[in-house]
Write an enzyme that holds these catalytic residues in place. Structure first.
Site, PDB file in Angstrom:
ATOM      1  N   HIS A 159       0.756  -0.970  -0.138  1.00 59.59           N
ATOM      2  CA  HIS A 159       0.041   0.066   0.028  1.00 59.59           C
ATOM      3  C   HIS A 159       0.958   1.287  -0.079  1.00 59.59           C
ATOM      4  O   HIS A 159       0.873   1.965  -0.811  1.00 59.59           O
ATOM      5  CB  HIS A 159      -0.977  -0.237   1.183  1.00 59.59           C
ATOM      6  N   GLU A 160       1.794   1.211   1.042  1.00 59.84           N
ATOM      7  CA  GLU A 160       2.751   2.424   0.914  1.00 59.84           C
ATOM      8  C   GLU A 160       3.536   2.708  -0.245  1.00 59.84           C
ATOM      9  O   GLU A 160       3.700   3.583  -0.742  1.00 59.84           O
ATOM     10  CB  GLU A 160       3.550   2.521   2.321  1.00 59.84           C
TER      11      GLU A 160
ATOM     12  N   GLU B  90      -5.794   7.395  -1.246  1.00 61.52           N
ATOM     13  CA  GLU B  90      -5.884   6.273  -0.494  1.00 61.52           C
ATOM     14  C   GLU B  90      -6.755   4.994  -1.047  1.00 61.52           C
ATOM     15  O   GLU B  90      -6.498   3.860  -0.758  1.00 61.52           O
ATOM     16  CB  GLU B  90      -6.692   6.501   0.877  1.00 61.52           C
TER      17      GLU B  90
END
Length: 880
Positions: free
Chosen positions: A292-293, A315
């Site tokens: 995700h990051e 996001e």
């Protein structure tokens, strides 16, 4: 402190162009303050005597401000803003200040390791906390290169967005960054232990505090392997290579979020460095946060939203791409099962509360409102919508559109329309029309299998929101043994017309959204429900099992299925569960909310005994260590009778439970159950803390002390949170996690504190800021008391026009909505006639959520969390 409005940000961006920022930080000035010096070069589009703007700075003491050689009066600072007037075409601004270290995970957080006394600091500049560290034009669309230098104590290492050189005097000089937003500037410092590597020309680093060196060394091979695999996958699908040089991943203490996507210097909560036994689901969760990051390096860092209404461009995309890359590039090839079991329910619950909002809202007025949107909608619902968009457009067109978007806006800013234009150009489809129905609306569609004309079956769609959405789904057909016998792709156009399922006649179970390609609740017909009651545990596909368990949980929350039926399903179908993700989500929901909140209070004891028996069977009969560990956690949490408590005390003394060695996490979990029942006290807590003097030991002790059924212990715990401000964010959360205990044993003791909560929470939140406000509104809320009187008190407090911060109001409103659901379902369950056909308890926009529950181990049982896991929800809960 004042909040930045969208109107102000638009005007400041129209006026200014930031050329460069130089930041100098001095971390050698003691335990309370650090020095900050900022030099900003910026252009003004309309220079002259009337040209004015402001710079954001939130110091303990403002020492000096110089604009174009003119010293300005530091006393002009007000509400975190310093006015700048008579701007030239090209300007130079100098700001010198003393800044305060934080104990709440905002700004520059300082932590002292209780094991060795060493201090560590890290920045969390996110959203509007950067000015607590350095002066800035603090909004996403004023990007600039940042050059940072840090003076640190001897023996410290300093990590930042770029590689650094250590000079004489302990000064670490970092290379200038590429243009980035102010909220992405990062510094991590202390006597760090580091592991170094390189992959595909990218220098890699892993960093943690020195007392955790053995854990970092043990976990580094897996973390680095996933990092390499994710980089390879992103480089295969994105034409733009990773654009920020080196890539450091820092595991930092007392971090509010799951992680933060600072380019080149990602910060993670330390819980992702495992110090106790963990399940494969927890390792998968850590892998998801890594993926995700990394996705943020493109979605959010390379191309950044202009304003917080396009938060979803960060996001939702990072959540979706993280899941997609994890499932396709790592050993976690069943990652979509975890998404269906643990992440999507977070989105469904948030989308059915009064606080729901579109994935891409149009009315984010200021930064305070923006902070509230880091929730299950911006993450889980947005990711689900993007998975549906990829299914509708096709993978090739979806990725081509993303690549065109990156190429057009690299190192700049963009909004919703920019991305839609790129996707439409690459696919030739009406993506703008799709977005209006998917991204600009609220609510959850329901896909329901019903009996059609002539005894056939149909798929019907209904909407909780203002419009029906189009859906591309797979409808799976299963026999009596829940073996898949066929299926077909179905396109619902959002016009309300039922779809005939001509091939479904012989199927025992018709599963809408098989494969989980869309965002919609599913409801089965009675024939399908009978098949689920008989054979859910034997279904081969873990994703299918996750979808069916989620559907049953939805039905309980919506008042369509008796909570007793859910417990019966747990008893009958969970014994052979192989997926830890599915197991954990089912067990957590069975205890809270079902046993603790949804069932009438007099049936709680029996429900816990039934649940404990299921867990015991899984521990004793399970071959998979992860299943046994998850079930043991569930067994401990459900143990409340005298016989069970005696067993827990014996395990604690022996250091082993049913063949599973007890590590510190399990020992504190057991002690919490014993303490809350009055079967252990201060002596046992002190002895355990001496055995485990770590920071997690301190949190475990705080949690256990707050849980004791003793008036003096309760008063001390209460005062430490609501009447004093000395606790760090993590210790405060630990106290709140222990304080409210469900069941009759502590009900009388806790009753006076319910009224005190609504009187004192506003003041405590106002003093300590958004992170604490959110904790007070969620963990601090007396949700154990599922009765109309508590609900009435909550509604009265929320109706107050003054006194509630935005963070507290939103969290309290969500908790009150969960309580409203619990009261409604409990009233229906108390009728004893079953709830089938009782109608939806959510018809007024309410939704219950396991995501608001807290497991007995004190960890979030909500988004991304298994029993005892750290959780990976939103910015203040989980993955960033």
């Amino acid at each position: 402190m004042g909040v930045l409005t969208r109107v102000e940000a638009v005007e400041r961006r129209r006026l200014l162009d930031v050329r460069s920022v130089v930041v100098g930080l001095d971390l050698t000035r003691g335990a309370e303050l650090f020095g900050s010096r900022t030099e900003i070069r910026f252009a003004c589009a309309e220079p002259g005597p009337q040209a004015r703007t402001f710079v954001d700075v939130k110091p303990a003491a403002l020492r000096r401000v110089v604009l174009n050689g003119r010293d300005l009066d530091p006393g002009l600072l007000a509400d975190g803003r310093f006015p700048l007037e008579a701007l030239a075409a090209e300007n130079e601004l100098l700001v010198e200040a003393d800044m305060a270290y934080s104990r709440t995970g905002e700004g520059m957080h300082r932590f002292v390791d209780p094991e060795d006394g060493e201090a560590y600091v890290y920045t969390q500049a996110f959203l509007d906390d950067g000015p607590r560290v350095f002066a800035a034009f603090d909004q996403p669309d004023l990007k600039a290169p940042y050059q940072v230098a840090v003076r640190a104590p001897e023996g410290w290492r300093v990590v930042g967005n770029t590689r650094a050189v250590e000079r004489d005097g302990g000064v670490w000089e970092f290379e200038a960054t590429r243009p980035i937003s102010s909220y992405l500037v990062a510094v991590v410092a202390g006597p760090l232990h580091s592991v170094w590597d390189e992959h595909d020309g990218i220098p890699l680093g892993l960093h943690a505090r020195r007392s955790l060196a053995r854990y970092l060394d043990a976990d580094a091979p897996e973390i680095l392997e996933i990092t390499r695999q994710c980089f390879d996958r992103y480089h295969a699908v994105f034409r733009e290579r990773y654009p920020f040089g080196s890539y450091d991943q820092c595991l930092v203490p007392e971090f509010n979020a799951g992680a933060m996507e600072n380019p080149g210097c990602v910060t993670f909560r330390e819980e992702y460095l495992f110090r106790a036994a963990v399940t494969e689901a927890q390792r998968e969760e850590r892998g998801l946060v890594i993926a995700h990051e990394m996705a943020h390096m493109w979605f959010g860092d390379l191309v950044t939203m202009r304003w917080w209404d396009d938060l979803w461009l960060n996001e939702s995309f990072a959540e979706f791409m993280g899941q997609w890359v994890l499932a396709s590039a790592t050993r976690f090839d069943e990652a979509w099962t975890g998404f269906a079991a643990s992440r999507k329910p977070w989105g469904y619950a948030a989308d059915q509360r009064p606080s729901t909002h579109p994935v891409a809202p149009t009315d984010v007025a200021d930064t305070a409102q923006a902070l509230l949107n880091f929730d299950g909608i911006s993450y889980a619902k947005g990711a689900s919508a993007l998975r549906q968009l990829m299914a509708w457009l096709g993978e090739e067109a979806f990725l081509a559109g993303a690549n065109a978007h990156f190429a057009r806006h690299r190192f700049g800013n963009a909004g919703l329309e920019d991305l839609l234009d790129a996707l439409a150009a690459e696919s030739g489809r009406d993506v703008h029309g799709w977005a209006e129905r998917w991204l600009r609306t609220t609510g959850v569609d329901t896909l329901r299998v019903v009996e059609g004309p002539g005894g056939g079956r149909q798929l019907r769609q209904s909407a909780a929101g203002p419009v029906l959405r189009p859906h591309v789904v797979e409808v799976g057909l299963y026999d009596a043994g829940l073996r898949r016998t066929g299926g077909s792709a179905v396109e619902l156009r959002g016009d309300g017309a039922p779809i005939g399922l001509t091939a479904a006649g012989a199927a025992e179970l018709v599963l809408p959204n098989d494969g989980d390609l869309t965002y919609a609740k599913i409801r089965l017909d009675e024939r399908g429900m009978r098949a689920v009651r008989r054979g859910l545990g034997g279904m081969a596909d873990s994703l299918g099992r996750a979808l069916l368990w989620a559907s049953v949980r939805d039905a309980v929350r919506d008042g369509e299925l008796d909570p007793e039926e859910y417990l019966a399903l747990v008893e009958g179908q969970l014994a052979g569960e192989r997926s830890v993700r599915v197991l954990e989500s089912a067990l957590v929901f069975a205890q809270r909310p079902v046993a603790d909140l949804y069932l009438p209070a007099e049936r709680r004891k029996g429900a816990l005994e039934r649940l404990a028996e299921v867990c015991r069977g899984l521990v004793e009969g399970g071959a998979d260590p992860g299943v046994r560990l998850a079930a043991l956690r569930g067994l401990i949490d459900a143990s409340e009778g005298e016989r069970e408590l005696v067993a827990l005390a014996g395990w604690l003394e022996e250091g082993e439970a049913l063949g599973v060695p007890l590590d510190p996490e399990l020992r504190w979990r057991i002690l919490l159950r014993l303490g809350s029942a009055g079967a252990a006290g201060e002596a046992e807590i002190a002895a355990e803390l001496e055995r485990d003097p770590s920071d997690t030991g301190a949190e475990g002790a705080a949690r256990c002390r707050a849980a004791l059924p003793d008036p003096a212990a309760k008063e001390r715990a209460w005062a430490s949170v609501f009447e004093a401000d000395g606790l760090s964010n993590y210790l405060l959360k630990a106290v709140l996690q222990g304080f409210w205990q469900p069941g009759a044993r502590q009900a009388e003791l806790l009753e006076p504190y319910v009224e005190r909560y609504f009187a004192q929470a506003p003041g405590a939140a106002g003093r300590r800021g958004p992170a604490v406000g959110k904790a007070l509104g969620s963990l601090g809320f007396p949700g154990h008391a599922a009765d109309p009187r508590t609900l009435g008190r909550a509604e009265k407090c929320l109706a107050s026009e003054e006194g509630l911060t935005e963070a507290l109001r939103r969290a309290m409103a969500d908790s009150a909505d969960d309580l409203r659901r619990a009261v409604r379902v409990r009233e229906l369950a108390a009728g004893g006639a079953g709830l089938a056909g009782a109608g939806s308890a959510g018809s007024a926009g309410s939704a219950g959520s396991a995501g608001s529950a807290v497991s007995a181990g004190g960890a979030s049982a909500g988004p991304g969390a298994g029993a005892g896991a750290a959780g990976a929800g939103g910015k203040t809960e989980g993955a960033e």
